[in-house]
Motif scaffolding. Structure first.
Motif, PDB file in Angstrom:
ATOM      1  N   LEU A 225     -20.283  17.895 -50.189  1.00 33.40           N
ATOM      2  CA  LEU A 225     -19.951  19.297 -50.400  1.00 33.40           C
ATOM      3  C   LEU A 225     -20.144  19.584 -51.879  1.00 33.40           C
ATOM      4  O   LEU A 225     -19.497  18.970 -52.723  1.00 33.40           O
ATOM      5  N   ILE A 226     -21.032  20.499 -52.202  1.00 35.99           N
ATOM      6  CA  ILE A 226     -21.321  20.829 -53.593  1.00 35.99           C
ATOM      7  C   ILE A 226     -20.673  22.171 -53.900  1.00 35.99           C
ATOM      8  O   ILE A 226     -20.885  23.146 -53.185  1.00 35.99           O
ATOM      9  N   THR A 227     -19.861  22.208 -54.957  1.00 40.64           N
ATOM     10  CA  THR A 227     -19.084  23.402 -55.260  1.00 40.64           C
ATOM     11  C   THR A 227     -18.933  23.583 -56.761  1.00 40.64           C
ATOM     12  O   THR A 227     -19.081  22.627 -57.523  1.00 40.64           O
ATOM     13  N   ARG A 228     -18.596  24.790 -57.159  1.00 41.18           N
ATOM     14  CA  ARG A 228     -18.252  25.064 -58.556  1.00 41.18           C
ATOM     15  C   ARG A 228     -16.750  24.999 -58.765  1.00 41.18           C
ATOM     16  O   ARG A 228     -16.275  25.144 -59.878  1.00 41.18           O
ATOM     17  N   ASP A 229     -15.993  24.821 -57.694  1.00 43.12           N
ATOM     18  CA  ASP A 229     -14.538  24.750 -57.815  1.00 43.12           C
ATOM     19  C   ASP A 229     -14.152  23.572 -58.694  1.00 43.12           C
ATOM     20  O   ASP A 229     -14.812  22.538 -58.708  1.00 43.12           O
ATOM     21  N   SER A 230     -13.054  23.720 -59.411  1.00 45.01           N
ATOM     22  CA  SER A 230     -12.633  22.684 -60.355  1.00 45.01           C
ATOM     23  C   SER A 230     -11.911  21.522 -59.686  1.00 45.01           C
ATOM     24  O   SER A 230     -11.714  20.495 -60.299  1.00 45.01           O
ATOM     25  N   ARG A 231     -11.504  21.692 -58.464  1.00 46.52           N
ATOM     26  CA  ARG A 231     -10.818  20.579 -57.783  1.00 46.52           C
ATOM     27  C   ARG A 231     -11.362  20.441 -56.368  1.00 46.52           C
ATOM     28  O   ARG A 231     -11.719  21.419 -55.726  1.00 46.52           O
ATOM     29  N   PRO A 232     -11.425  19.213 -55.888  1.00 43.77           N
ATOM     30  CA  PRO A 232     -11.930  19.000 -54.533  1.00 43.77           C
ATOM     31  C   PRO A 232     -10.869  19.345 -53.501  1.00 43.77           C
ATOM     32  O   PRO A 232      -9.672  19.316 -53.799  1.00 43.77           O
ATOM     33  N   PRO A 233     -11.291  19.676 -52.308  1.00 44.15           N
ATOM     34  CA  PRO A 233     -10.313  19.827 -51.238  1.00 44.15           C
ATOM     35  C   PRO A 233      -9.690  18.468 -50.950  1.00 44.15           C
ATOM     36  O   PRO A 233     -10.410  17.506 -50.703  1.00 44.15           O
ATOM     37  N   PRO A 234      -8.351  18.328 -51.032  1.00 44.68           N
ATOM     38  CA  PRO A 234      -7.723  17.021 -50.910  1.00 44.68           C
ATOM     39  C   PRO A 234      -7.945  16.345 -49.562  1.00 44.68           C
ATOM     40  O   PRO A 234      -8.007  15.133 -49.484  1.00 44.68           O
ATOM     41  N   SER A 235      -8.085  17.106 -48.500  1.00 37.35           N
ATOM     42  CA  SER A 235      -8.240  16.480 -47.193  1.00 37.35           C
ATOM     43  C   SER A 235      -9.698  16.244 -46.837  1.00 37.35           C
ATOM     44  O   SER A 235      -9.999  15.724 -45.787  1.00 37.35           O
ATOM     45  N   ALA A 236     -10.609  16.604 -47.706  1.00 33.71           N
ATOM     46  CA  ALA A 236     -12.034  16.385 -47.442  1.00 33.71           C
ATOM     47  C   ALA A 236     -12.552  15.366 -48.445  1.00 33.71           C
ATOM     48  O   ALA A 236     -12.986  15.705 -49.522  1.00 33.71           O
ATOM     49  N   ARG A 237     -12.492  14.143 -48.117  1.00 29.97           N
ATOM     50  CA  ARG A 237     -12.941  13.084 -49.004  1.00 29.97           C
ATOM     51  C   ARG A 237     -14.424  12.854 -48.781  1.00 29.97           C
ATOM     52  O   ARG A 237     -14.832  12.006 -48.013  1.00 29.97           O
ATOM     53  N   LEU A 238     -15.223  13.649 -49.483  1.00 33.06           N
ATOM     54  CA  LEU A 238     -16.662  13.605 -49.320  1.00 33.06           C
ATOM     55  C   LEU A 238     -17.272  12.937 -50.537  1.00 33.06           C
ATOM     56  O   LEU A 238     -16.763  13.062 -51.643  1.00 33.06           O
TER      57      LEU A 238
ATOM     58  N   ALA B 225     -19.443  11.984 -53.798  1.00 34.75           N
ATOM     59  CA  ALA B 225     -20.095  12.706 -54.897  1.00 34.75           C
ATOM     60  C   ALA B 225     -21.555  12.274 -54.960  1.00 34.75           C
ATOM     61  O   ALA B 225     -21.869  11.108 -54.789  1.00 34.75           O
ATOM     62  N   VAL B 226     -22.456  13.219 -55.194  1.00 34.36           N
ATOM     63  CA  VAL B 226     -23.865  12.871 -55.241  1.00 34.36           C
ATOM     64  C   VAL B 226     -24.580  13.377 -56.483  1.00 34.36           C
ATOM     65  O   VAL B 226     -25.705  13.009 -56.726  1.00 34.36           O
ATOM     66  N   LEU B 227     -23.944  14.220 -57.273  1.00 30.72           N
ATOM     67  CA  LEU B 227     -24.612  14.767 -58.463  1.00 30.72           C
ATOM     68  C   LEU B 227     -23.992  14.186 -59.727  1.00 30.72           C
ATOM     69  O   LEU B 227     -22.816  13.861 -59.762  1.00 30.72           O
ATOM     70  N   PRO B 228     -24.777  14.068 -60.780  1.00 30.31           N
ATOM     71  CA  PRO B 228     -24.238  13.595 -62.054  1.00 30.31           C
ATOM     72  C   PRO B 228     -23.172  14.574 -62.576  1.00 30.31           C
ATOM     73  O   PRO B 228     -23.261  15.774 -62.334  1.00 30.31           O
ATOM     74  N   ALA B 229     -22.208  14.046 -63.296  1.00 35.90           N
ATOM     75  CA  ALA B 229     -21.167  14.884 -63.883  1.00 35.90           C
ATOM     76  C   ALA B 229     -21.790  15.927 -64.795  1.00 35.90           C
ATOM     77  O   ALA B 229     -22.773  15.662 -65.458  1.00 35.90           O
ATOM     78  N   GLY B 230     -21.209  17.098 -64.816  1.00 37.34           N
ATOM     79  CA  GLY B 230     -21.673  18.144 -65.691  1.00 37.34           C
ATOM     80  C   GLY B 230     -22.618  19.144 -65.049  1.00 37.34           C
ATOM     81  O   GLY B 230     -22.835  20.209 -65.580  1.00 37.34           O
ATOM     82  N   GLN B 231     -23.195  18.825 -63.919  1.00 37.66           N
ATOM     83  CA  GLN B 231     -24.075  19.789 -63.245  1.00 37.66           C
ATOM     84  C   GLN B 231     -23.260  20.652 -62.322  1.00 37.66           C
ATOM     85  O   GLN B 231     -22.881  21.752 -62.665  1.00 37.66           O
ATOM     86  N   ARG B 232     -22.986  20.192 -61.147  1.00 36.44           N
ATOM     87  CA  ARG B 232     -22.120  20.869 -60.174  1.00 36.44           C
ATOM     88  C   ARG B 232     -21.169  19.804 -59.665  1.00 36.44           C
ATOM     89  O   ARG B 232     -21.516  18.631 -59.596  1.00 36.44           O
ATOM     90  N   ARG B 233     -19.991  20.222 -59.324  1.00 41.79           N
ATOM     91  CA  ARG B 233     -19.050  19.269 -58.762  1.00 41.79           C
ATOM     92  C   ARG B 233     -19.442  19.012 -57.310  1.00 41.79           C
ATOM     93  O   ARG B 233     -19.726  19.935 -56.572  1.00 41.79           O
ATOM     94  N   ALA B 234     -19.486  17.765 -56.948  1.00 42.51           N
ATOM     95  CA  ALA B 234     -19.803  17.403 -55.571  1.00 42.51           C
ATOM     96  C   ALA B 234     -18.646  16.570 -55.036  1.00 42.51           C
ATOM     97  O   ALA B 234     -18.244  15.587 -55.629  1.00 42.51           O
ATOM     98  N   TRP B 235     -18.071  17.013 -53.949  1.00 48.78           N
ATOM     99  CA  TRP B 235     -16.923  16.325 -53.381  1.00 48.78           C
ATOM    100  C   TRP B 235     -17.250  15.873 -51.991  1.00 48.78           C
ATOM    101  O   TRP B 235     -17.905  16.488 -51.252  1.00 48.78           O
TER     102      TRP B 235
END
Length: 95
Positions: A70-83, A85-95
């Motif tokens: 799940l790729i998002t601009r949100d600052s925190r991941p959804p706690p119940s969705a442990r997805l 990460a696939v992108l390098p830090a600093g681009q888009r948050r991926a959870w």
């Protein structure tokens, strides 16, 4: 995703149409629009109590159903969705 993008465009939060965004993603990133059955998504979305936003729940449910990041601009991941990460830090948050 198409519905949320269309609504964001309708209220002026984004300037590009949903069709243009999804068309660009399909062409540039080989992303396809999922055609999942709504009952399956709702079953996965109902227990996601970290948000009251039904779009967020359906987006996370779709990622969970496909075991996709799940790729998002949100600052925190959804706690119940442990997805994963696939992108390098600093681009888009991926959870």
């Amino acid at each position: 995703m198409r519905l949320e993008l269309a609504l964001l465009h309708e209220i002026g939060k984004i300037t590009v149409s949903a069709d243009d965004i999804l068309g660009g993603l399909a062409a540039d990133a080989r992303v396809a629009v999922a055609a999942d059955p709504l009952p399956a998504l709702i079953a996965l979305a109902l227990p996601l109590a970290w948000t009251r936003d039904p779009f967020d729940r359906l987006l996370v449910a779709t990622a969970l159903l496909h075991r996709a990041p799940l790729i998002t601009r949100d600052s925190r991941p959804p706690p119940s969705a442990r997805l994963p990460a696939v992108l390098p830090a600093g681009q888009r948050r991926a959870w």
